[in-house]
Design an enzyme around this catalytic site. Structure first.
Site, short mmCIF file in Angstrom:
data_model
loop_
_atom_site.label_atom_id
_atom_site.label_comp_id
_atom_site.label_asym_id
_atom_site.label_seq_id
_atom_site.Cartn_x
_atom_site.Cartn_y
_atom_site.Cartn_z
N TYR A 24 5.11 -18.39 -37.61
CA TYR A 24 6.29 -19.16 -37.21
C TYR A 24 7.37 -19.08 -38.31
CZ TYR A 24 8.79 -23.26 -35.31
OH TYR A 24 9.72 -24.12 -34.79
N ASP A 29 10.41 -31.20 -29.44
CA ASP A 29 9.22 -31.89 -28.93
C ASP A 29 9.34 -33.40 -29.07
OD1 ASP A 29 8.41 -29.32 -28.65
OD2 ASP A 29 7.06 -29.30 -30.37
N ASP A 81 15.40 -23.66 -31.03
CA ASP A 81 15.76 -24.98 -31.59
C ASP A 81 16.11 -24.89 -33.08
OD1 ASP A 81 13.05 -24.61 -32.31
OD2 ASP A 81 12.38 -26.57 -31.57
N GLU A 117 13.04 -20.55 -26.12
CA GLU A 117 11.93 -20.45 -27.10
C GLU A 117 12.42 -19.91 -28.43
OE1 GLU A 117 9.30 -22.46 -26.62
OE2 GLU A 117 9.15 -21.45 -24.69
N HIS A 118 12.05 -20.61 -29.50
CA HIS A 118 12.47 -20.27 -30.86
C HIS A 118 13.99 -20.32 -31.00
CE1 HIS A 118 8.55 -19.16 -32.61
NE2 HIS A 118 8.24 -18.95 -31.34
N SER A 135 0.68 -32.62 -28.42
CA SER A 135 -0.01 -33.91 -28.51
C SER A 135 0.42 -34.66 -29.77
CB SER A 135 -1.52 -33.72 -28.48
OG SER A 135 -1.92 -32.81 -29.49
C1 GLA Z 1 6.87 -24.83 -31.69
C2 GLA Z 1 7.83 -25.78 -32.43
C3 GLA Z 1 9.10 -26.01 -31.62
C4 GLA Z 1 9.73 -24.67 -31.20
C5 GLA Z 1 8.66 -23.80 -30.52
C6 GLA Z 1 9.20 -22.42 -30.14
O1 GLA Z 1 6.39 -25.44 -30.52
O2 GLA Z 1 7.20 -27.03 -32.65
O3 GLA Z 1 10.01 -26.79 -32.37
O4 GLA Z 1 10.32 -24.03 -32.28
O5 GLA Z 1 7.55 -23.63 -31.35
O6 GLA Z 1 10.16 -22.52 -29.16
#
Ligand code: GLA
Length: 389
Positions: free
Chosen positions: A228, A179, A38, A35-36, A134
């Site tokens: 974010y 994603d 990428d 998580e966080h 989505s």
């Molecule tokens: C959101 C972003 C992803 C990633 C997550 C955290 O979902 O779209 O690219 O950074 O947060 O892991």
């Protein structure tokens, strides 16, 4: 009951008065670990899940795009290829669903890839704003339809990259590539370990004895773009402290050595990212080895790190994690998933514990919070493709 493909085709005929050429689908996703990481050029371990955006599409030859969806049945959107910014209606707002489609065609145009237009009818069962991405599923289903009908011969990875660039340039969203990649190239019953530095990836089989459960807390993140972005900037600040572009190649011992020269919260953000990168690779190995006990421990460590170091959890999310952990012990794992400050937890648990987990969540979460949690029993599915009925 009609299938999503049949529903999309019907919507297409009702709207455009003719049959679609073909139907395409792309799945939503869940992140199992990483998580966080990428946008820090690190590792992620997502899986595509059995909720889909389905698009019935027909090629045009006049450069026009027209789109409808059963989610907003009163809306009919159209734009000319390469002139995505010249639309003057309600769909002008940057968060409108059609911007994900326009971002894709705008990026194609900027890349010099010319296409001749398309009509699309879109149906979806991907829960919106529950952390299933989505929006990526929509972009990838649309990109896959364009790629196939216009015979562009792009790889699934290229479709994912165009989709991400579209979001970035057209919508000013600074998301990572995870994603889009997972929706474009996942395989059945597999998670995918992605190295976000060079976009290399490996499919990882999910153990047959584990169920994939997602629970939405009923809490929605407020002002998530800002939060974010703050986390991204904090990570970048530490990377720059080391003279680097990202945290990918900072080791824990180097961070420890610099601890006294860093602000306490910056130190903690970096510690999360660096340790999460390692955990993500270890979790992939644990899945391959069917080592549920190890996975359980790694997911618990990940949650603790997200809560204490990255500070993106909420009491309600921690409560869900506790409730599920009490049921599963080391026979599965659970952690916060997604960008945080609300949203969902993901759990991988031995099949025979699934009912107990669902019951415990239903009984205890509501009693303690007054909020109804949404439980989704999922399976890992393949990435985007053309489909028959
Ligand atoms: C959101 C972003 C992803 C990633 C997550 C955290 O979902 O779209 O690219 O950074 O947060 O892991």
């Amino acid at each position: 009951m009609s299938s999503p493909a049949q529903r999309a085709k019907k919507l297409f005929i009702r709207t455009f008065g003719t049959n679609a050429d073909d139907c395409y689908q792309a799945p939503g996703r869940i992140n199992l670990m990483g998580e966080h990481t990428d946008y820090n050029e690190g590792f992620v371990l997502p899986a595509a899940i059995n909720f889909h955006v389905v698009i019935a599409a027909k090629k045009r030859d006049d450069g026009l795009f027209r789109a409808v969806t059963d989610i907003f049945p009163d809306e009919f959107i159209e734009w000319q290829f390469g002139l995505e910014n010249e639309v003057n209606d309600d769909s002008d707002t940057l968060s409108h669903w059609s911007q994900y489609l326009k971002g894709f065609t705008a990026t194609l145009a900027q890349s010099g890839l010319s296409i001749s237009g398309m009509d699309v009818a879109i149906v979806s069962d991907v829960p919106v704003e529950q952390g299933f991405s989505s929006s990526s599923a929509l972009e990838i289903a649309f990109g896959t339809a364009i790629n196939d009908l216009h015979q562009l011969h792009l790889s699934p990875l290229a479709v994912a990259q165009l989709a991400q660039r579209g979001e970035f340039h057209h919508m000013k969203l600074t998301c990572g590539i995870k994603d889009h990649m997972i929706s474009a190239l996942a395989e059945e019953e597999q998670a995918v370990l992605i190295d976000c530095l060079d976009l290399d990836y490996d499919s990882i089989s999910l153990p047959k004895e584990l169920s994939l459960i997602i629970v939405h807390s009923g809490k929605y993140a407020e002002d998530i773009q800002h939060k974010y972005q703050t986390r991204k900037s904090e990570c970048l600040e530490v990377a720059e402290h080391f003279g680097l572009d990202s945290l990918r190649h900072v080791e824990l011992f180097q961070l420890e050595r610099e601890k006294s020269n860093l602000d306490e919260s910056l130190y903690k953000r970096a510690r999360h990212v660096i340790s999460e990168n390692r955990r993500t690779q270890q979790a992939a190995r644990a899945l391959e080895m069917n080592n549920t006990r190890r996975l359980s421990q790694l997911m618990a460590d990940s949650h603790r790190s997200l809560k204490d170091d990255f500070e993106i959890s909420l009491p309600e999310i921690d409560l869900l994690v506790d409730i599920i952990n009490n049921e599963i012990g080391d026979r599965g794992g659970v952690r916060l998933t997604g960008s945080g400050f609300g949203g969902s937890v993901v759990a991988l648990v031995e099949h025979e514990l699934t009912d107990d987990v669902v019951l415990a969540v239903e009984q205890e979460y509501y009693k303690k919070t007054g909020i109804e949690a949404q439980v989704y029993l999922c399976s890992a599915t393949r990435g985007a493709c053309r489909i028959d009925d």
